[in-house]
Design an enzyme around this catalytic site. Structure first.
Site, PDB file in Angstrom:
ATOM      1  N   TYR A 157      71.349  72.096  35.644  1.00  0.00           N
ATOM      2  CA  TYR A 157      70.393  73.179  35.934  1.00  0.00           C
ATOM      3  C   TYR A 157      70.157  73.266  37.450  1.00  0.00           C
ATOM      4  CZ  TYR A 157      66.827  76.571  34.600  1.00  0.00           C
ATOM      5  OH  TYR A 157      66.099  77.724  34.425  1.00  0.00           O
ATOM      6  N   LYS A 164      62.743  77.573  39.579  1.00  0.00           N
ATOM      7  CA  LYS A 164      61.742  77.717  38.508  1.00  0.00           C
ATOM      8  C   LYS A 164      60.460  76.964  38.864  1.00  0.00           C
ATOM      9  CE  LYS A 164      64.005  80.214  35.425  1.00  0.00           C
ATOM     10  NZ  LYS A 164      63.706  81.653  35.319  1.00  0.00           N
TER      11      LYS A 164
HETATM   12  P1  NAD Z   1      69.931  87.507  30.411  1.00  0.00           P
HETATM   13  O1  NAD Z   1      71.216  87.314  31.123  1.00  0.00           O
HETATM   14  O2  NAD Z   1      69.953  88.239  29.151  1.00  0.00           O
HETATM   15  O3  NAD Z   1      68.835  88.139  31.365  1.00  0.00           O
HETATM   16  C1  NAD Z   1      68.792  87.887  32.738  1.00  0.00           C
HETATM   17  C2  NAD Z   1      68.401  89.185  33.372  1.00  0.00           C
HETATM   18  O4  NAD Z   1      68.218  89.034  34.779  1.00  0.00           O
HETATM   19  C3  NAD Z   1      69.477  90.278  33.199  1.00  0.00           C
HETATM   20  O5  NAD Z   1      68.894  91.417  32.629  1.00  0.00           O
HETATM   21  C4  NAD Z   1      69.921  90.569  34.622  1.00  0.00           C
HETATM   22  O6  NAD Z   1      70.287  91.928  34.795  1.00  0.00           O
HETATM   23  C5  NAD Z   1      68.651  90.223  35.371  1.00  0.00           C
HETATM   24  N1  NAD Z   1      68.878  90.026  36.799  1.00  0.00           N
HETATM   25  C6  NAD Z   1      69.581  89.058  37.427  1.00  0.00           C
HETATM   26  N2  NAD Z   1      69.585  89.289  38.759  1.00  0.00           N
HETATM   27  C7  NAD Z   1      68.865  90.428  38.974  1.00  0.00           C
HETATM   28  C8  NAD Z   1      68.529  91.187  40.103  1.00  0.00           C
HETATM   29  N3  NAD Z   1      68.947  90.844  41.330  1.00  0.00           N
HETATM   30  N4  NAD Z   1      67.773  92.303  39.925  1.00  0.00           N
HETATM   31  C9  NAD Z   1      67.350  92.692  38.703  1.00  0.00           C
HETATM   32  N5  NAD Z   1      67.653  92.002  37.589  1.00  0.00           N
HETATM   33  C10 NAD Z   1      68.400  90.895  37.723  1.00  0.00           C
HETATM   34  O7  NAD Z   1      69.364  86.010  30.201  1.00  0.00           O
HETATM   35  P2  NAD Z   1      67.959  85.472  29.663  1.00  0.00           P
HETATM   36  O8  NAD Z   1      68.239  84.090  29.207  1.00  0.00           O
HETATM   37  O9  NAD Z   1      67.340  86.447  28.745  1.00  0.00           O
HETATM   38  O10 NAD Z   1      67.110  85.338  31.001  1.00  0.00           O
HETATM   39  C11 NAD Z   1      65.835  85.908  31.160  1.00  0.00           C
HETATM   40  C12 NAD Z   1      64.900  84.905  31.824  1.00  0.00           C
HETATM   41  O11 NAD Z   1      64.633  83.847  30.908  1.00  0.00           O
HETATM   42  C13 NAD Z   1      65.466  84.247  33.080  1.00  0.00           C
HETATM   43  O12 NAD Z   1      64.428  84.080  34.020  1.00  0.00           O
HETATM   44  C14 NAD Z   1      65.891  82.890  32.555  1.00  0.00           C
HETATM   45  O13 NAD Z   1      65.941  81.907  33.579  1.00  0.00           O
HETATM   46  C15 NAD Z   1      64.761  82.623  31.590  1.00  0.00           C
HETATM   47  N6  NAD Z   1      65.007  81.560  30.621  1.00  0.00           N
HETATM   48  C16 NAD Z   1      66.133  81.564  29.865  1.00  0.00           C
HETATM   49  C17 NAD Z   1      66.342  80.531  28.962  1.00  0.00           C
HETATM   50  C18 NAD Z   1      67.599  80.501  28.120  1.00  0.00           C
HETATM   51  O14 NAD Z   1      67.978  79.439  27.665  1.00  0.00           O
HETATM   52  N7  NAD Z   1      68.257  81.633  27.898  1.00  0.00           N
HETATM   53  C19 NAD Z   1      65.403  79.523  28.821  1.00  0.00           C
HETATM   54  C20 NAD Z   1      64.252  79.556  29.590  1.00  0.00           C
HETATM   55  C21 NAD Z   1      64.062  80.576  30.503  1.00  0.00           C
END
Ligand code: NAD
Length: 263
Positions: A157, A164
């Site tokens: 990570y 984060k």
């Molecule tokens: P995802 O890939 O579906 O979503 C990530 C989003 O970030 C996408 O829509 C992408 O277009 C957007 N993004 C990235 N760079 C960008 C920019 N410069 N401008 C505008 N948008 C931008 O993945 P996800 O897992 O749904 O991620 C959403 C959030 O959840 C993130 O912050 C991720 O770190 C967090 N998260 C994910 C997990 C997991 O395991 N999937 C766990 C905990 C937290």
């Protein structure tokens, strides 16, 4: 009538049907919210517009959160169309792929560090600058998505853990800054879920397996579960909660040791 009836919501981060933001939009739509969406790139536009039909979204705007002019344009349009806004969901994270594998000290670069912090942490307060004037009259709620890697070391990570951690501190500082205007700021710390962003972390499938084995609920969580928690956190039902990091991870963060019978 749903518990978000009459609420106007901006959701940033829908990229696929697997996105956490998609689970959040589903839950908020079900609870009666009116939803505006953004798409990061022209390539994603059609997909986000298609999702928007499902939620009857009338406002679907371009937004790369690294560009202040685009952030300003989004809130200008919202101000024009809605006059005010109740909820902003920031479900955005990014670090260059080479940062997310291998030894942290070796993998981390000055450029990757800056990008990860800009997109994943700074952008949340950047949005708040423009959301505040549109929330001032009635109050509002800002929500972001974080992960346990902010607080404890998770293999691969790497620099995202630092970004984060910065995001979680951002939640507390923003909550304090905006509280007097009746604006609440919170995060959900989701357990690992297979999404586009998650697949950038090396050995993500193994993380899912480990989590399911060790979590008290003995399984991983879903975007529906995160979506339901997000809808609650942003609703008036959570009116006393601000500056909080809410874990939706099957309880994984509360455990300290692998099941000994499997060791
Ligand atoms: P995802 O890939 O579906 O979503 C990530 C989003 O970030 C996408 O829509 C992408 O277009 C957007 N993004 C990235 N760079 C960008 C920019 N410069 N401008 C505008 N948008 C931008 O993945 P996800 O897992 O749904 O991620 C959403 C959030 O959840 C993130 O912050 C991720 O770190 C967090 N998260 C994910 C997990 C997991 O395991 N999937 C766990 C905990 C937290």
């Amino acid at each position: 009538m749903g518990f978000l009836a009459g609420k106007k919501v901006l959701i940033i981060g829908v990229a696929s049907k697997l996105s956490i933001a998609t689970g959040i939009a589903d839950a908020m739509h079900r609870e009666g919210a009116e939803i505006a969406l953004t798409y990061q790139t022209e390539k994603l536009k059609k997909r986000v517009v298609d999702f928007g039909k499902k939620w009857n979204s009338q406002l679907i705007l371009p937004l790369d959160v690294s560009d202040d002019a685009q952030i300003e344009a989004v809130f200008e349009e919202i101000s024009k169309q809605w006059g005010s806004i109740d909820i902003v969901v920031h479900s955005v994270g990014y670090a260059p792929a080479h940062e997310l594998e291998g030894d942290y000290v070796d993998a981390t670069t000055r450029e990757g560090f800056a990008i990860a912090h800009d997109i994943s942490a700074y952008s949340f307060v950047a949005l708040a600058k423009y959301a505040r004037p549109l929330m001032k009259e009635k109050g509002g709620s800002l929500l972001t998505l974080t992960y346990l890697g902010a607080q404890q070391v998770v293999p691969n990570y790497n620099v995202m853990g630092l970004a984060k951690a910065s995001l979680e501190a951002n939640v507390r500082y923003m909550a304090n800054s905006l509280g007097a205007d009746g604006i609440r700021v919170n995060a959900i710390s989701a357990g690992p879920i297979r999404t586009l962003a998650a697949s950038g972390v090396k050995n993500f499938r193994k993380m899912l397996n480990e989590t399911a084995k060790q979590a008290p609920l003995k399984r991983n969580v879903t975007i529906e579960e995160v979506g339901n928690a997000a809808a609650f956190m942003c609703s008036d039902l959570a009116s006393g909660i601000s500056g909080e990091i809410l874990f939706v991870d099957g309880g994984f963060n509360t455990t300290a040791m692998h099941p000994l019978d499997d060791a």
